[in-house]
Design an enzyme around this catalytic site. Structure first.
Site, PDB file in Angstrom:
ATOM      1  N   SER A 157       0.836  -1.201   0.000  1.00 51.55           N
ATOM      2  CA  SER A 157       0.000   0.000   0.000  1.00 51.55           C
ATOM      3  C   SER A 157       0.872   1.252   0.000  1.00 51.55           C
ATOM      4  O   SER A 157       0.363   2.360  -0.179  1.00 51.55           O
ATOM      5  CB  SER A 157      -0.946   0.000   1.208  1.00 51.55           C
ATOM      6  OG  SER A 157      -0.230  -0.220   2.409  1.00 51.55           O
ATOM      7  N   LYS A 196       5.001 -11.110   3.270  1.00 46.88           N
ATOM      8  CA  LYS A 196       3.593 -11.401   3.012  1.00 46.88           C
ATOM      9  C   LYS A 196       3.384 -11.495   1.509  1.00 46.88           C
ATOM     10  O   LYS A 196       3.979 -10.724   0.748  1.00 46.88           O
ATOM     11  CB  LYS A 196       2.699 -10.309   3.619  1.00 46.88           C
ATOM     12  CG  LYS A 196       1.202 -10.525   3.334  1.00 46.88           C
ATOM     13  CD  LYS A 196       0.317  -9.656   4.201  1.00 46.88           C
ATOM     14  CE  LYS A 196       0.125  -8.246   3.728  1.00 46.88           C
ATOM     15  NZ  LYS A 196      -0.462  -8.094   2.370  1.00 46.88           N
ATOM     16  N   GLU A 215      -8.922  -9.911   4.260  1.00 48.88           N
ATOM     17  CA  GLU A 215      -9.334  -8.537   3.936  1.00 48.88           C
ATOM     18  C   GLU A 215     -10.733  -8.524   3.333  1.00 48.88           C
ATOM     19  O   GLU A 215     -11.025  -9.277   2.390  1.00 48.88           O
ATOM     20  CB  GLU A 215      -8.321  -7.912   2.958  1.00 48.88           C
ATOM     21  CG  GLU A 215      -8.691  -6.475   2.590  1.00 48.88           C
ATOM     22  CD  GLU A 215      -7.563  -5.679   1.954  1.00 48.88           C
ATOM     23  OE1 GLU A 215      -6.434  -6.200   1.840  1.00 48.88           O
ATOM     24  OE2 GLU A 215      -7.828  -4.521   1.568  1.00 48.88           O
TER      25      GLU A 215
END
Ligand code: KIV
Length: 276
Positions: free
Chosen positions: A56, A124, A193
């Site tokens: 992000s 990740k 998510e």
């Protein structure tokens, strides 16, 4: 409370086994994104269990519309800064789009480079069954992997943008299969998510590894948010993100005061200047 003491009791340095122990004890894990040393040190001192150097960074720090353009070369300096500034939290680095999908060999080469050059504790990557071979290869090489299921931003074009995933019986079963696959492949935790609350609760029950929710309700073993959403740095934040402060407005106010004082020559004054 001093800015240098952790508000939560716990290990000196969060290690991979502490994640599993937290789940077994029913103790929730707190995770935030960080992209630089300044914020990483603040969040670490606040008692964060995990810090995520998320891809992000592409949206939040580099002004892209998605995470897709983010490169390994951009992730590494950010991850290095976060790892250097962190004393306690378990630091996880996102493998960006294009750096692991080709197969286990590519994933291993990327993760080894990230590990060697940053000092992070884990990586990740997104995907369940489709990424299981990559997770296995990294785990076999001694690299802890956090998986990411539900809405996976690197697949936003296929998923049609940020939409809740896991609605409908088939989707729930797919998600459960994916969660089982990443656990079996050796993942140490899994981010869920934008998943309905009851579905996230079910996944949390069926897997032995901690689930870390973002827009996945209160029953996950932990929660993660993008720090700029949590701190109210921008005028818009997603519905699932609580704004714990309005730092954007505070910062803009400070910047406006600075502009005004430079313009009217009230800054710098004697206190902020040097005698000869
Ligand atoms: O990159 C990121 O910030 C993330 C979170 C949304 C979990 O992957």
């Amino acid at each position: 409370m001093s800015a240098h003491t952790s508000p939560t009791p716990g290990p000196k340095r969060v290690r991979v086994h502490h994640l599993a122990e937290a789940k077994a004890r029913g103790e929730k894990l707190a995770m935030l994104t960080a992209y630089d040393a300044v914020t990483a040190a603040i969040f670490d001192a606040a008692g964060m269990d995990l810090l995520l150097v998320g891809d992000s960074i592409g949206n939040v720090m580099h002004g892209h519309a998605s995470t897709i353009p983010v490169t390994v070369d951009e992730m590494i300096p950010a991850a290095r800064a976060v790892a250097r500034a962190t004393k306690r939290a378990f630091v996880v680095v996102d493998l960006p789009f294009g750096s692991y999908e080709v197969g286990p060999q590519q994933a291993l080469e990327t993760a080894v480079r990230v590990f060697k050059e940053t000092g992070a504790d884990g990586v990740k990557l997104e995907g369940g069954v489709r990424s299981a071979a990559q997770i296995r290869a990294l785990t076999d090489a001694g690299i802890p992997v956090v998986a990411h299921l539900g809405y996976t931003p690197q697949s936003e074009n296929l998923l049609g943008g940020p939409r809740v995933q896991g609605r409908g019986d088939d989707a729930v079963e797919r998600l459960a299969t994916d969660a089982q696959a990443v656990e079996d492949a050796g993942a140490v935790a899994v981010v869920l998510e934008m998943v309905p609350t009851d579905v996230a609760a079910r996944i949390t029950e069926i897997v032995g590894i901690p689930t870390i929710g973002i827009g996945a309700g209160p029953h996950c073993d932990g929660q993660v948010l993008v720090w700029t959403d949590m701190a109210g740095m921008t005028s818009w934040s997603p519905r699932f993100a609580r704004r714990y402060a309005e730092l954007g407005a505070v910062l803009q106010g400070a910047a406006e005061d600075y502009v005004a004082e430079v313009k009217d020559s009230s800054f710098p004054d004697a206190e902020h200047s040097f005698d000869k």
